[in-house]
Structure formats: C-alpha cells, structure tokens
Design a protein around this motif. Structure first.
Motif, PDB file in Angstrom:
ATOM      1  N   ARG A 186     -14.032 -12.233   5.610  1.00 48.93           N
ATOM      2  CA  ARG A 186     -14.414 -13.480   5.097  1.00 48.93           C
ATOM      3  C   ARG A 186     -15.342 -13.044   3.990  1.00 48.93           C
ATOM      4  NH1 ARG A 186     -15.394 -17.146  10.524  1.00 48.93           N
ATOM      5  NH2 ARG A 186     -13.564 -16.492  12.039  1.00 48.93           N
ATOM      6  N   LEU A 187     -15.865 -12.066   3.841  1.00 50.67           N
ATOM      7  CA  LEU A 187     -16.880 -11.629   2.914  1.00 50.67           C
ATOM      8  C   LEU A 187     -16.294 -10.955   1.966  1.00 50.67           C
ATOM      9  CD1 LEU A 187     -20.084 -11.112   5.053  1.00 50.67           C
ATOM     10  CD2 LEU A 187     -19.531 -13.207   3.865  1.00 50.67           C
ATOM     11  N   HIS A 188     -14.959 -10.475   2.043  1.00 59.55           N
ATOM     12  CA  HIS A 188     -14.445  -9.463   1.054  1.00 59.55           C
ATOM     13  C   HIS A 188     -15.094  -7.976   1.411  1.00 59.55           C
ATOM     14  CE1 HIS A 188     -12.236 -12.649  -0.652  1.00 59.55           C
ATOM     15  NE2 HIS A 188     -13.591 -13.521  -0.822  1.00 59.55           N
ATOM     16  N   LEU A 189     -15.421  -7.730   2.485  1.00 64.95           N
ATOM     17  CA  LEU A 189     -15.758  -6.185   2.601  1.00 64.95           C
ATOM     18  C   LEU A 189     -14.752  -5.447   3.255  1.00 64.95           C
ATOM     19  CD1 LEU A 189     -19.455  -6.750   3.810  1.00 64.95           C
ATOM     20  CD2 LEU A 189     -18.530  -6.413   1.450  1.00 64.95           C
ATOM     21  N   LYS A 190     -14.602  -4.132   2.709  1.00 64.98           N
ATOM     22  CA  LYS A 190     -13.617  -3.475   3.392  1.00 64.98           C
ATOM     23  C   LYS A 190     -13.784  -2.571   4.412  1.00 64.98           C
ATOM     24  CE  LYS A 190     -10.309   0.401   1.867  1.00 64.98           C
ATOM     25  NZ  LYS A 190      -9.815   1.261   0.690  1.00 64.98           N
ATOM     26  N   GLU A 191     -13.071  -2.357   5.517  1.00 66.71           N
ATOM     27  CA  GLU A 191     -13.374  -1.475   6.594  1.00 66.71           C
ATOM     28  C   GLU A 191     -12.859  -0.013   5.849  1.00 66.71           C
ATOM     29  OE1 GLU A 191     -11.776  -0.607  11.140  1.00 66.71           O
ATOM     30  OE2 GLU A 191     -10.758  -1.894   9.712  1.00 66.71           O
ATOM     31  N   HIS A 192     -14.194   0.913   5.998  1.00 63.97           N
ATOM     32  CA  HIS A 192     -13.746   2.257   5.646  1.00 63.97           C
ATOM     33  C   HIS A 192     -14.489   3.168   6.375  1.00 63.97           C
ATOM     34  CE1 HIS A 192     -17.707   0.352   4.381  1.00 63.97           C
ATOM     35  NE2 HIS A 192     -18.254   1.469   4.260  1.00 63.97           N
ATOM     36  N   ASN A 246     -15.574  -2.034  -0.995  1.00 59.55           N
ATOM     37  CA  ASN A 246     -16.145  -1.015  -0.101  1.00 59.55           C
ATOM     38  C   ASN A 246     -17.852  -1.097  -0.456  1.00 59.55           C
ATOM     39  OD1 ASN A 246     -17.455   0.977   1.099  1.00 59.55           O
ATOM     40  ND2 ASN A 246     -15.788   2.619   0.785  1.00 59.55           N
ATOM     41  N   PRO A 247     -18.605  -1.614   0.427  1.00 62.99           N
ATOM     42  CA  PRO A 247     -20.056  -1.974  -0.101  1.00 62.99           C
ATOM     43  C   PRO A 247     -20.868  -0.434  -0.315  1.00 62.99           C
ATOM     44  CG  PRO A 247     -19.639  -2.450   2.023  1.00 62.99           C
ATOM     45  CD  PRO A 247     -18.300  -1.865   1.853  1.00 62.99           C
ATOM     46  N   ALA A 252     -11.390   7.088  -4.607  1.00 62.25           N
ATOM     47  CA  ALA A 252     -11.294   6.640  -6.001  1.00 62.25           C
ATOM     48  C   ALA A 252     -10.754   5.148  -6.130  1.00 62.25           C
ATOM     49  CB  ALA A 252     -10.424   7.578  -6.712  1.00 62.25           C
ATOM     50  N   ALA A 253      -9.969   4.866  -5.310  1.00 58.02           N
ATOM     51  CA  ALA A 253      -9.565   3.359  -5.490  1.00 58.02           C
ATOM     52  C   ALA A 253     -10.518   2.429  -5.002  1.00 58.02           C
ATOM     53  CB  ALA A 253      -8.137   3.263  -4.489  1.00 58.02           C
ATOM     54  N   ASP A 254     -11.398   2.768  -4.020  1.00 60.39           N
ATOM     55  CA  ASP A 254     -12.447   1.847  -3.795  1.00 60.39           C
ATOM     56  C   ASP A 254     -13.647   1.789  -4.776  1.00 60.39           C
ATOM     57  OD1 ASP A 254     -11.383   1.326  -1.416  1.00 60.39           O
ATOM     58  OD2 ASP A 254     -12.581   2.958  -0.235  1.00 60.39           O
ATOM     59  N   GLU A 255     -13.689   3.283  -5.553  1.00 61.60           N
ATOM     60  CA  GLU A 255     -14.839   2.963  -6.536  1.00 61.60           C
ATOM     61  C   GLU A 255     -13.931   2.183  -7.800  1.00 61.60           C
ATOM     62  OE1 GLU A 255     -15.721   6.951  -7.496  1.00 61.60           O
ATOM     63  OE2 GLU A 255     -17.114   7.279  -5.717  1.00 61.60           O
TER      64      GLU A 255
END
Length: 1441
Positions: A634-640, A764-765, A781-784
């Motif tokens: 819901r907060l647009h944070l990615k599981e990483h 990714n936070p 690299a995709a997350d960055e």
C-alpha cells in the motif's frame, strides 16, 4: 461532559429484549450527530432543537446556525430535496427531565447514548444536569436502562412511535461532583464563546436597518478609501477585536471551601465537598455537596456546622440551588442562556485542536481574580498524580483500531474513537512537553547529558530532538566535543531503554530499541567517523555531522510522516504508536505512547524485525514480515533482500533501521519509520541522509509510471530503450546506459498489459544508502534506476508543472503556510524552495513569497537557538531584542568586535583554536542551562541587526541554496514576516501600531505569550474524502443534485467523527454553499458559508488566507441578496486579512478589488469603483504582466464598466485588448476568445446606434432651425413676443438671444436694450461669428445650433443632453463574457461566489446618469473582474474548483 456517577450501577439493564438494528443507510442522517465533547451542540440544534434555542436564532440569517442544517434538509436544490429527505432518518423522542419539564429530541436509531447525553448537555433546560441515568420507555410499556456506549437500535426500535426517554437522578461520587462543579463554572462564563465578526456584522446591520437606512449609508463611506493598504500596522488592532458582549455576572465567587476535605465522620453520612459562595446580594453561603445533591449548611467563618440552614434550601444541582438562594443569580443565568442561544452553535463549541494566535489584545486587559483558573493551574502537579488517574494511551489507541469497521456505522464509531483519543493524547503531550522543557518532570536517566535525557509522564515517553541544521554550518568541529559526544553515547548503553524515538541510519539515540539493551556501539561510531571524509564539499560550507546530534529535526519529521503513512495503510495486526512533536522555547520534544512492558524487565527477545545496530544484525520473523509486506504494497515499497554484517541475506519490506517489536500485549509494533519512502537522489550523501521523497511524490510518480507503461505497451519493442534520456543528475550515483534500459524494460514488462496498476510500482527504500543489498546486480541496478527516475520525475516533471500552476494562478498561495501546503500537496519538499524561487523570478509576487519564506525559515532556526540559551526571566527581553535586530537598527554594544553569533564559551574556544570566525558550532553544548546561563545571561544582547541578517543569508545559502539579495532587509514585507515567524515559533505580540522605521520598534511589553507549536498525526477519514472528491467532480459537471447528496453525506460522516470544528467539515460547508448558490438558493448558501467561516476562524485562525476567502464569499453571497452595505463590510475584512498574510501586492488582492468595484458600481458609486479598478489593473500588470489572462479579465471588467456608463468607445478599446490577450494565450477557437469577440461586436453595435441617433438628432435640429427661421420671417410678431418674454425673465431669453445672434450676458443680468441697439449688436456679433449678414435681412447661420428653439416650439422646455438615453440601449450583448481563469481556481472560496457582483453590461444604467459619459475617466483604467464571469456563466453552472 455529562456522565453517570456510578458506571456499574446499570448492569442490570434488561437485555432480554430483541435489539432492533438499523440498516446502514439509516445510520447516515443528513444532519449529523457529533461525538461527545467535540461540539455536538450544532448537531442537536440541527436535529430539530425543540429546546427553544432555535427560535432565539431565527431572526438573522447570518447568525442562524441551525438554518444551515435545515437548508440541507429543505433548502437544497429542488431536484435534490426529495433524495436528501429520503436518506434522513430522524424521529422525535420526548424526554422527561429531572426538573419535570419535557422536551423533544430528534434522534436516529444509530445514535449512541453518549450522543443523547451530549444533546441534553447542550439544551438550555438540561445543560446543568450532569449526574443522571437514562431510561427508555417503549410503546408496549417496557423500560430499559441505557448504557453509555450502546446505540439506541440495540435496545429498542424508536422508528415505532411511542418511545420516550426519562432522566433519573443518580448518586454523586468524588469524581462526578467535581465534574458537576466544573460544568457549572463553564455555564456561568462567556469566555468560551468566540463570536465571529461576520455574526456581529450581520446583527449590527440588522439593527441598523431597523433604526434607519441612513446610518448604513453613512457607514458604507468608510470603505471608499484604499489608504489602509499602505499602512498595515495600523490595522493590527482591527484584527483582534475585544468581545462585543459584556461579561454577565451572576455570582461574586464560587470557591472550594477551606473546610475540605470533609471529616471522616461526615464522609460516612455522604458529604463529598464544601463550597463557599458569595452572591451578588452580598450574602455568604457555605454549601455542602453530598451524594444526593447540594444544600446550604449553617457553617460560620471559622467552624463547620454541617446541619442544613433554616429554612432548608437544597437542590439536586448546584445551579438549581443558587437560583433558589439568589434572585440576581437566577436573572443573570437566564441572560447567559439567552445570549448563548442567540449565538451560532459553532461559536460556543470548544475546538479540540485550537490554533495559536500571534496577536493579543491591546491594551492588555486587566487580569482579574478567578478562583477556578487558579485551582486548575495549581492542581497541575507533574509526576505526583495517582497511577489510577493516568490513562493508558497505547491501550486506548490500539483498542480503538481493533474496533470492527465493516459497516459504515462501525467505521464512524471507530473513526470517532480514534479521533477523540488522538486529540486527548496530543493535549496531554503538550502539557507534558511543557513540563519537560520547564524542568518540572525529572528524567529517567539523569546522569546522561541533557540532550540525551528521556522522560516518562502520564504514560507518555518524551525525548529531545536537536536542530542539526545550525550545527552543519561549521567547517570544523571541536575534537573535544566529538570525544565527549562519543563518551556520552557509550555511557548510555546500559541504561533502561524505552521504545525507539529518534534513531537514524548511522546514529542511534540511546535506548532506541525498546528495552533490548542495544544502542549505538563504538564500532558504529568509528564507521561513521570514517564516513566523514566522504561528505560533499561545498564552497559556502563544509558540512560535518556530530555524534551528539543523534536525533535531528529531520528524523523527527520523517518519523512522524512514516507513522502517519502506516496508520493510513491500516494493516490488521500491525500497530504504530501515538506520536506528536512539540516545539517550545526553542526545543523540540518528541512524545510517544509507551509499548506495554517495555519499561519492565528484560525483553531481549522482543525485537523481531529490523536492526538496531546499523544493519550488523538484522532480525526477521515470518509472521511479522507478512504484515509488513502487506503494508509495503500500500506504500509502494518493494520486498527486497539485504545483507547483514555477517553476510547473511535477509528479506525485508521496510527500511533496515526500522524495528518490529512485540509488546507484552502480544501486539506487533513497528517503530523508527524515518525512511518509509526512498532517498531523494538529487540530495545524496551522508549530509542528506534524511532527504527522502514525500509520499505524495511517490504516489504521483507511480501513477505517471502506470500511464507511461500503458502507452508503451502498445508500442513496438524498439521504442523501449529511450528511457536513458530520463537519467537523473545525481552526483553520487552513476549507472551505465545498459542498466537503465534493463531497468526500464523490467519495470515496463513486469505487470501485464491488462492488469497494470499503480500498486504494482514498488520502490526499494534501502537503495542509495550505506547498507548492503543482496541479489543480482541487474535487480539492484533496476531498483536504483526506478528510484533515480522518481527523483528525476520530481525535478523534470513535478517542479516545472508546479511552477506553471503558480504562474497561471491554478495554485495561488497567500503566505508561508499555504505555500508549504502547496509544496507538500504536489509532493515537493521544502528544501526545493530556493530552486522554485529561482524559477519564478519573472513574477514578483511569487519571488517575494518564496524569498520571504526562506527568510522566515532561516530566521526561525536562529531564533530557536536564542530561545534555547535564554533563561526564563530573559525570554521576553531576548525575543524583543531579536525582533528589534530583525526589523530595526541595532548596533554593536561597545567597541567589541563580535561575530554577533549566539555562542557559548566552549564554542568561542573552538573558534580561537581553529581560527574559524563567524562559524556556529552546535552540539549538546547548546543544551546547557546552568553555568553558561548564569555567567552570561545577557548573551542575546550581543546580537546586532547586521550580524543577524548576515547569519540569515548564510543559512539561506546553505539550507536552500538560495542567494538572498543585498537589499533583502529592505525588500521584505516586515509585518508578513513577523506574522509568519510568530506562528512558526509560537510567539504572541500585542496588536498595536508599530513604528517599523524606528531603530527599536518593539518593547518588552509587546511580547505577550510563548506557546508550543505542535505537529501531529490525527487520523483522517478516507471515506469522507472520497465522497468530497466525487462531489467536486459532479459539481464541475453541473450535476447539482448528485453533488449536493455527496457533500451532504461527507458532511454527515465528518461531523459525527470529528465534530463540527474541523477543517474538512469547513470544506464540506463551502461546497454545499457552492451548490446551493448555483441552485439559486442564496439564503441557504449564506448559512452554509457562515458555518465555514466560523470553522475556519476557530480551526485555522482569524487571519488565515482561507478565513479571508470565507469572508469574501460571504460578501458575494450578501451582494447576491442585494445587501451590498453588509457585503462591503465583509469585503473590507477580506482585504485586511489578505494584506496581513500576503501584503498588498498579490493577484488575489487585485481580484478582491474588482469584486469591491462591482459592488460599488451596483450601488451607484462609480467614482470609488473606478479607483478600485484602476488599482487592480496596476497590480495585475505589475505582478503578472501585460499579457496574462488575469490582465485580460481586468480589461474586460473595464470594458463592462465603461459600457455601463455609456462610454462605448472606451468599452471597445478595452475589449479589443482583452481579445488580443486571449487570442495570444488561448487561440482563436477558444470559447472565451469567441465570447470576447461577441462583446466587441455588441459594444460596436451600441456605439453605432448612439452615433446614428446623434446624427438623426442633428439633422432634425437643422431642419427644425430652418423651419423656425421661416416662421419668424413670416410672423415677425413672434420675435416681439419672445423679446417681451425675455424682459420678464422667462425661458425665452435664451431663444431670443440665439435667434437674434445676441451674445449671452452674465447670469442674472436682464436684457433691456432698445430694438435698434439690439439689432446693431446682433449684426456685430454675427460678423464676428461668421454669420452672413445682409442689410435689412435677418442673419442666417450656416449651421444654426437651434435645437433649443425646436424644443421650445414643440414642448416649451429646454432639452437635456442625450447621454442618459445612451445607457438604455437595447440589451443585445451576448449571454456570457470571456471566461478567463483567475486566481479563484486555486482558492475555491473565491471561485463560484465571485459571480455575485457581476454586471452584464446593462446593469450600469442607474449609474450612467451622473457619469458624463465617463469622458473624464483615464483611458487606462480597469482591473480583473474575477466576479464578472461567473454570474454571466450562471446558466452554464461552471464550477472552477
């Protein structure tokens, strides 16, 4: 509030009856019911108000608060009335009071018993009853005893007629009898009533109309001038008005007797309290309060005699007893109730979150004796309260969140409980923070440095946050300070640790992990020290971070935003703490509720998720992780996946430094949420470790990505690699082009074409941080890349669009607060303020506003630093000296060459050792209150004007990358800056006229108060927000029926949750007023607008820009009712408020001038109207440019004004300018351009008609003249008759002279020359005038102007000039004028109502008679008639919201 004394007394309520549950639709009454203690008096009134209060308020439309709710029921648009009434489920229920009287309440089946108690508490007949039980009698004879938290529908079905309520006296106890006495004191005081100026003006106008209409006309002349705009300081006293009503005195004093507490033998017979009362008659009484009521005892001055007096006087309430023993009390109390009943119900409701005021009454009112006030103040004992009296804030909050919320009524009850608990927590946190800063509450770790002290009071945890920005400005740091700070951090490792408050990614506040016993280790300090050389170097300042600044302002703000974000996510099973940030006396205190069990025993296993040591050890729990993942979506944070210090991979869905803790209540708490959004790649490096993106920006970026993906999915694969063009310019981040292509391909291909949504865009936070990420390089690299793209979206898309909206007045902030709100609403951080200022240099008012806000924010940090180092007795003089340095001219004291910085001795030594003058070193040394303050308690006197402004410029350069001009000190709007600064710091100054040209404008007596400034996370009602957004869309489409229904539902929900005094409720009232206005129901629109005005005054402040717009809307609505004098009074208030917040140079001020001009034009005061129009045009041309659309609207307004005066030539000229601007800005095809062209045709047509009539009249005059000469030649006796008439002084004198060619003699001189002399004179004058003269022949003019002769012959009177007829031309103008977007679009309060004073070109007929064609009016006059377009668009029903 009203409540029962014995909560367990009614447990025997009959539960065998079948509860009747109401449907969900029945729980949505159009007239809402408010929650206890938050102003449900208005709801009571709206629900019928059978208590007589309604009749007392029905006289004035402005003061009729209940009429607003009636308007929702019956004054709605005709198409919506039936639907609204179809959803209204209120049923009359009679109530038998304790005094035997009967009244009737309008109740809904969804009302709770607490609602009924609040209604009774607001009714005049029952307002002083607080201790009673409620019984419900049904039609079949059953009797039910009602519990407070039950709904009526759970007990009986009140939809079936025959139900009634009965109040039954209950027994007092120690708590309830004190509440009863407090309630009685509140009723006897009018101090809690805050009468709105609008109400006062309406009542004053009504009384003036009763007396004489001349008085109103005389008063209206006061608004003719614009001079007050030049001298704003002279109007400060007008803003804060003293109470219009005199305090009604009922009793001399009511105090607790010194006989308290009752002796033990009296307690055994029911005595609870003793009161000493002195009546207005001068008699003294000692009153005994027992479990059954109150009576007068026989006590003397020195001894207690508890026996009842004779004759016996007793009553069940204190008010009832006082009415029996004092006739003057009875009369005065009746007057108080009448006065409260005559006021608007919202004016007597107490706001749960009142705003700070920056102006106080001047002269300062006398401080009179008030026993109740002193008892309340002295009863506040920090740390000595009984444990049983403290509230468990965390348990209350989490229990409310666990309420069921499937149905609408359940969601309303849950939202009401959450809002009430949160507001109570904020109030308790403010009191506790004041106690902490005032050193009234001892710390739980007194041996640590003061900046690391932690406090526990009233089950709230307090800690300090340090202003790190000032510390960043020094190039080098004192090694001793660094060493001391590291030692201080090490000494904190073994302390009792409370739940985490202010931890950072590289610095930890001691005790930041609950009570796990972990804090920042020495190794982490070494790692941070190693990171110091990597800090970015800047030409203006080299920033370094001290270990002592463990908790910064930025981390506190981010933590609050993160906590609010997770609260709004509302994931079941995942909990957050109640939190508030309090700024007071230069300190920032963070208050949080306490996790259960965190202060008791060893809870080393309570940490289940996250890290407490900068990622060296990361905890993980599957159950906890599943809840965090749900919130992350819901907060647009990615599981990483990340790596801990040992190289182990751990999968997270939150920032590494967050902490998941299990309390003793087995709830999962998530803390330390400073980075719930990714880093801002435009600010990379340890210096900017807290520079994160705003949640609004993340949401807009995800929506933009979805739109881009939807478009790219339809394209060929070859077009996908174009993404590298969107690469950010982040200095610390470099990626190859291939990485960008792969990242964008992955982002574009991850979701399917048909199921793409913004929720699938995840960020990714933990990228661009010092933490190590696991996974393959492509994924990292995709997350960055996507985070970099988000930062690029902010700079390349959001900022330019925001600046464009500012330039087009789609967004039009008025002061620093509204500017910051506009920034945040668009997802822009305040750190971009300098960048935006540089982008709007071409618009003076925007550049001034941005630069002024930079000055204010820079000055705020310096002032807070000064307050931190000032002792209690130096606060007033320090603030006064600071203001004098800022606004006046303060020179250095003596010959001492000082850097003018407020520094401690340790800081000066640091400067001497490092030869770095004028650099500020701030650490925990700035927290010292002892030795430094005693030895140098007048440190603030070293500050000078030059030194202060030098520091302001340096801070602005460092913080906002903005170079203030050298003349910033002279260019700044002093009053606007002082206002903004006072609001940000919490200072109240006297509302008097200040000589800002003096060297010392302020005196110590001008500083009246220093208040705390609070930031909080009060929950919002998303359901009501959605309804309002839908209503706005319907209103824009012209669907008034649907819009009214949606706004009414939102109003009902919000008022039941928050009570009437809330900003969202004000928004609902504003939109309801818009709908009613467009539907033609102006009186009902005024009622709703009056509600919004009162709420804005109570919740936002008397001088907030929204309050100013509310006054403007009220003025336009009153003008729509032809009450122009009253409308002008409201417009005068609008201009005053706008001048205070933004100064005179703002487009909104120009738009207001146009509205004022149209009002004056409609009442015939054309001269004043033209002055306002002239000033408005000057402002728009100077602020916006000659080709701005607002300037086009100005010219159109001028064209309309000249049209109303009959000066059609000037109308054509100005409308051509309007048309030229619209063509250039909008194009030929735009409807507004075409409307302007139609106006030009109309004006030209009228001009041709006037010219044709003039030519026709001239031809007729020439023909008539020839006919007249022929008649005179044929009948010479007529000439003799005219001469005879001339001798008698009649009107033929003029004709005789005109015919004979005789010169006009001075006025009053008689014509008595003989005929021969007259003939000679005629010939002489005729030759001089070029008239052909023949001997023995009458003179003949080439073009004889003999219209007077013709009229004499035809009608016998002298004709008037034809100008008066020109104003009454056929009304052939188009139905609507050019529609140009104005600043109204940014401020809804001015959007639709501005149609009030619109003139359609023909309304000026009544004005034209005395205008002389407007020939004396300069050709450049005119302004933006923001009010012009909307009345002409009334048929279109266009809402520019």
């Amino acid at each position: 509030m009203g409540g029962k004394s014995n909560k367990g007394k009614n447990k025997w309520r009959a539960l065998n009856s079948t509860p009747v549950t109401s449907s969900e639709s029945q729980s949505k009454p159009l007239d809402p019911l408010t929650s206890p203690n938050d102003g449900s008096e208005a709801a009571k009134v709206s629900n019928g108000n059978a208590n007589g209060v309604e009749e007392a308020r029905n006289k004035s439309p402005a003061a009729d608060g209940s009429a607003g709710d009636k308007a929702q029921n019956s004054d709605a648009p005709a198409t919506t009335t039936d639907q609204a009434e179809g959803e209204l489920h209120l049923y009359p229920v009679p109530v038998k009071t304790l005094s035997g009287e009967k009244l009737e309440l309008q109740l809904s089946p969804g009302d709770s018993v607490m609602d009924i108690r609040q209604f009774l508490l607001d009714a005049p007949e029952t307002c002083f009853f607080t201790c009673y039980d409620l019984r419900l009698h049904t039609k079949d004879g059953s009797v039910y005893h009602l519990e407070d938290y039950n709904e009526i529908s759970e007990v009986a079905d009140i939809t079936i007629r025959g139900c009634s309520l009965e109040m039954v006296a209950a027994l007092y106890d120690d708590r309830s009898i004190r509440s009863h006495i407090r309630r009685g004191r509140e009723l006897l005081s009018l101090s809690n009533m805050q009468t709105s100026l609008s109400t006062f003006l309406a009542l004053q106008h009504e009384s003036a109309q009763r007396k004489t209409a001349d008085a109103v006309k005389v008063d209206s002349a006061e608004h003719d001038g614009l001079g007050f705009m030049e001298d704003i300081t002279g109007t400060l006293s007008d803003l804060v008005t003293s109470p219009s009503s005199q305090e009604i005195k009922c009793v001399e004093s009511i105090v607790y007797s010194t006989f308290n507490p009752p002796p033990s033998y009296r307690r055994l017979v029911g005595d609870l309290i003793y009161m000493d009362v002195v009546s207005l008659e001068g008699k003294k009484y000692c009153i005994t309060g027992t479990t059954r009521g109150f009576y007068v005892n026989c006590s003397t001055r020195s001894s207690l005699d508890p026996s009842p007096s004779k004759p016996s006087r007793e009553a069940s309430t204190l008010i009832g007893l006082l009415q029996k023993i004092s006739p003057k009390f009875k009369q005065g109390f009746h007057e108080i109730l009448e006065q409260k009943a005559s006021a608007h119900p919202f004016e007597s409701v107490q706001s749960l979150l009142p705003p700070n005021t920056w102006l106080g009454l001047y002269p300062v009112p006398d401080h009179k004796r008030d026993p109740a006030r002193s008892e309340d103040a002295l009863a506040l004992s920090f740390g000595t309260e009984l444990i049983g009296m403290q509230r468990d804030w965390n348990e209350e909050l989490q229990s409310c969140r666990e309420f069921p919320h499937k149905t609408l009524q359940e969601r309303i009850l849950r939202g009401r409980a959450l809002y009430k608990v949160t507001c109570d927590f904020i109030d308790a946190a403010i009191k506790g923070a004041i106690g902490v800063i005032s050193r009234c509450i001892p710390p739980i770790n007194p041996t640590d440095p003061e900046c690391f002290h932690m406090y526990v009071h009233n089950n709230i945890f307090f800690s300090f946050a340090v202003d790190a920005d000032l510390g960043y400005i020094s190039k080098t740091l004192e090694p001793n300070l660094l060493a001391n700070s590291r030692d201080a951090a090490g000494n904190c490792e073994d302390k009792v640790l409370c739940n985490s408050l202010r931890s950072t990614s590289s610095n930890k506040l001691p005790g930041a992990t609950g009570n796990s016993g972990l804090c920042t280790s020495t190794n982490s300090d070494k790692e941070q020290k190693q990171d110091v050389p990597d800090l970015t170097t800047d030409a203006s300042a080299e920033v370094q971070i001290t270990d002592s600044e463990q908790a910064t302002y930025a981390s506190a703000n981010n933590d609050l935003k993160g906590t609010k974000a997770y609260q709004e996510a509302d994931v079941p099973g995942l909990y957050n703490l109640a939190m508030a940030i309090i700024d007071y006396r230069g300190h920032r205190v963070v208050a949080q509720s306490i996790i259960p069990g965190i202060l008791q025993g060893d809870k080393s296993n309570s940490l289940l998720y996250g890290s407490v040591d900068n990622g060296k050890k990361i905890c993980w729990n599957e159950s906890f992780h599943s809840k965090v993942v749900e919130a992350a979506k819901r907060l647009h944070l990615k599981e990483h996946t990340v790596l801990d210090g040992s190289g182990n991979a751990v999968k997270l869905a939150a920032p590494i430094e967050c902490k998941g803790i299990v309390g003793s209540d087995d709830r999962h708490y998530l803390l330390d949420l400073m980075r719930v959004t990714p880093r801002d790649v435009n600010y990379i490096g340890p210096v900017h470790r807290f520079c994160v993106l705003r949640p609004e920006l993340v949401a807009s970026f995800c929506e933009a990505e979805v739109a881009e993906m939807s478009q790219s999915s339809a394209r060929t694969t070859e077009k996908v690699p174009e993404a590298p063009n969107q690469d950010s310019t982040g200095a610390d981040v470099t990626d190859s082009t291939d990485v960008h292509i792969k990242a964008d391909e992955e982002c574009a291909s991850a979701p399917s074409v048909h199921s793409i949504s913004s929720e699938e865009i995840l960020l990714n936070p933990n990228v661009f941080t010092e933490f190590k990420l696991a996974g393959n390089p492509e994924e990292i690299a995709a997350d960055e890349a996507i985070v970099r793209k988000a930062g690029s979206h902010l700079v390349d898309v959001v900022l330019p669009k925001f600046v464009q909206d500012l330039c087009s007045l789609e967004v039009s902030p008025m002061d620093g607060k509204t500017l910051a709100d506009a920034f945040h609403a668009h997802g822009i951080n305040i750190r971009y303020l300098g960048k935006v200022a540089n982008m709007v240099k071409h618009l003076p008012h925007l550049w001034d506003m941005c630069s002024t806000e930079i000055v204010v924010r820079s000055t705020k940090h310096i002032l807070k630093d000064l307050l931190r180092e000032s002792e209690d007795h130096d606060l007033g003089p320090a603030i006064t000296h600071f203001f004098n340095c800022f606004t006046g001219h303060v020179s250095p004291v003596g010959a001492e060459d000082s850097s003018d910085n407020i520094q401690s001795k340790a800081q000066k030594k640091a400067e001497e050792n490092h030869q770095s003058p004028r650099k500020l070193i701030k650490g925990q040394m700035s927290w010292s209150h002892g030795e430094f303050s005693i030895k140098d308690h007048l440190a603030h006197m070293r500050l000078t004007s030059e030194g202060l402004w030098s520091r302001i410029q340096e801070f602005a350069r460092f913080k906002y990358q903005f170079e203030l001009p050298d003349d910033a000190r002279t260019r700044v709007k002093t009053i606007a800056v002082i206002r903004n600064l006072c609001l940000k710091v919490g200072i109240t100054i006297a509302a008097r006229k200040y000589d800002l040209d003096a060297s010392l404008p302020f005196q110590t007596s001008d500083i009246l108060n220093l208040q705390p400034v609070v930031k909080h996370s009060v929950p919002i009602c998303s359901e009501a927000e959605n309804l309002m957004e839908s209503g706005k869309a319907r209103l824009a489409e012209g669907l008034l029926s649907e819009a009214y229904t949606l706004f009414s539902e939102a109003f009902s929900i919000l008022q039941q949750i928050t009570g009437p005094l809330h900003q969202d409720v004000a928004s609902c009232c504003r939109y309801l007023a818009m709908v009613l206005y467009h539907a033609g129901d102006v009186p009902a629109a005024i009622v709703q607008q009056h509600k919004e005005l009162i709420i804005n005054e109570r919740c936002l402040g008397l001088d907030h820009p929204d309050t100013a717009h509310s006054y403007g809307n009220m003025a336009l609505f009153y003008h729509g009712l032809n009450q122009t004098e009253l409308a002008l009074r409201h417009m005068s208030r609008t201009l005053l408020l706008l001048s205070l917040s933004s100064g005179p140079d703002h487009p909104d001020v120009a738009a207001t001038f146009i509205n004022v001009a149209m009002m004056y034009q409609d009442i015939g005061n054309t001269k004043t109207a033209l002055r306002y129009l002239q000033e408005a045009l000057k402002k728009n041309e100077r602020l916006l440019g000659p080709e701005h659309i607002q300037t086009a609207v100005c010219y159109h307004a001028l064209a309309i004004a000249f049209n109303s005066m009959g000066a059609y030539k000037l109308s054509v000229q100005h409308e051509k300018k309007t048309h030229g601007i619209l063509v250039k800005q909008l194009g030929e095809e735009d409807s507004r351009t075409q409307d302007s062209e139609n106006w030009i045709k109309t004006f030209k047509l009228r001009q041709r008609q006037v010219n044709a009539q003039k030519q026709k009249r001239q031809a007729l005059d020439s023909a008539s003249a020839l006919m007249a000469f022929n008649i005179l030649k044929a009948y010479p006796e007529l000439l003799q008759a005219f001469q005879v008439a001339a001798r008698s002084g009649n009107a033929s004198t003029t004709i005789n002279k005109s015919v004979a060619g005789e010169a006009l003699l001075p006025r009053g001189r008689r014509v008595d020359e003989r005929a021969a002399r007259a003939a000679a004179e005629v010939r002489k004058k005729a030759v001089a005038r070029g008239i052909l003269v023949r001997q023995n022949v009458n003179p003949v003019q080439r073009l004889p102007p003999l219209s007077q002769l013709l009229n004499i012959i035809n009608s016998g009177s002298t004709p008037e000039a034809p100008t008066s007829d020109q104003a009454h031309e056929p009304k052939t103008e188009p139905s609507s004028g050019p529609v140009a977007p104005t600043s109204d679009q940014a401020h809804e309060p001015k959007t639709e109502p501005s149609s009030g004073p619109v003139s359609d070109g023909s309304a000026g007929a009544s004005v034209a008679n005395g205008s002389n064609h407007g020939d004396q009016v300069p050709v450049g006059l005119g302004t933006s008639l923001a009010s012009l377009d909307l009345k002409k668009q009334k048929s279109k029903l266009k809402a520019t919201l």
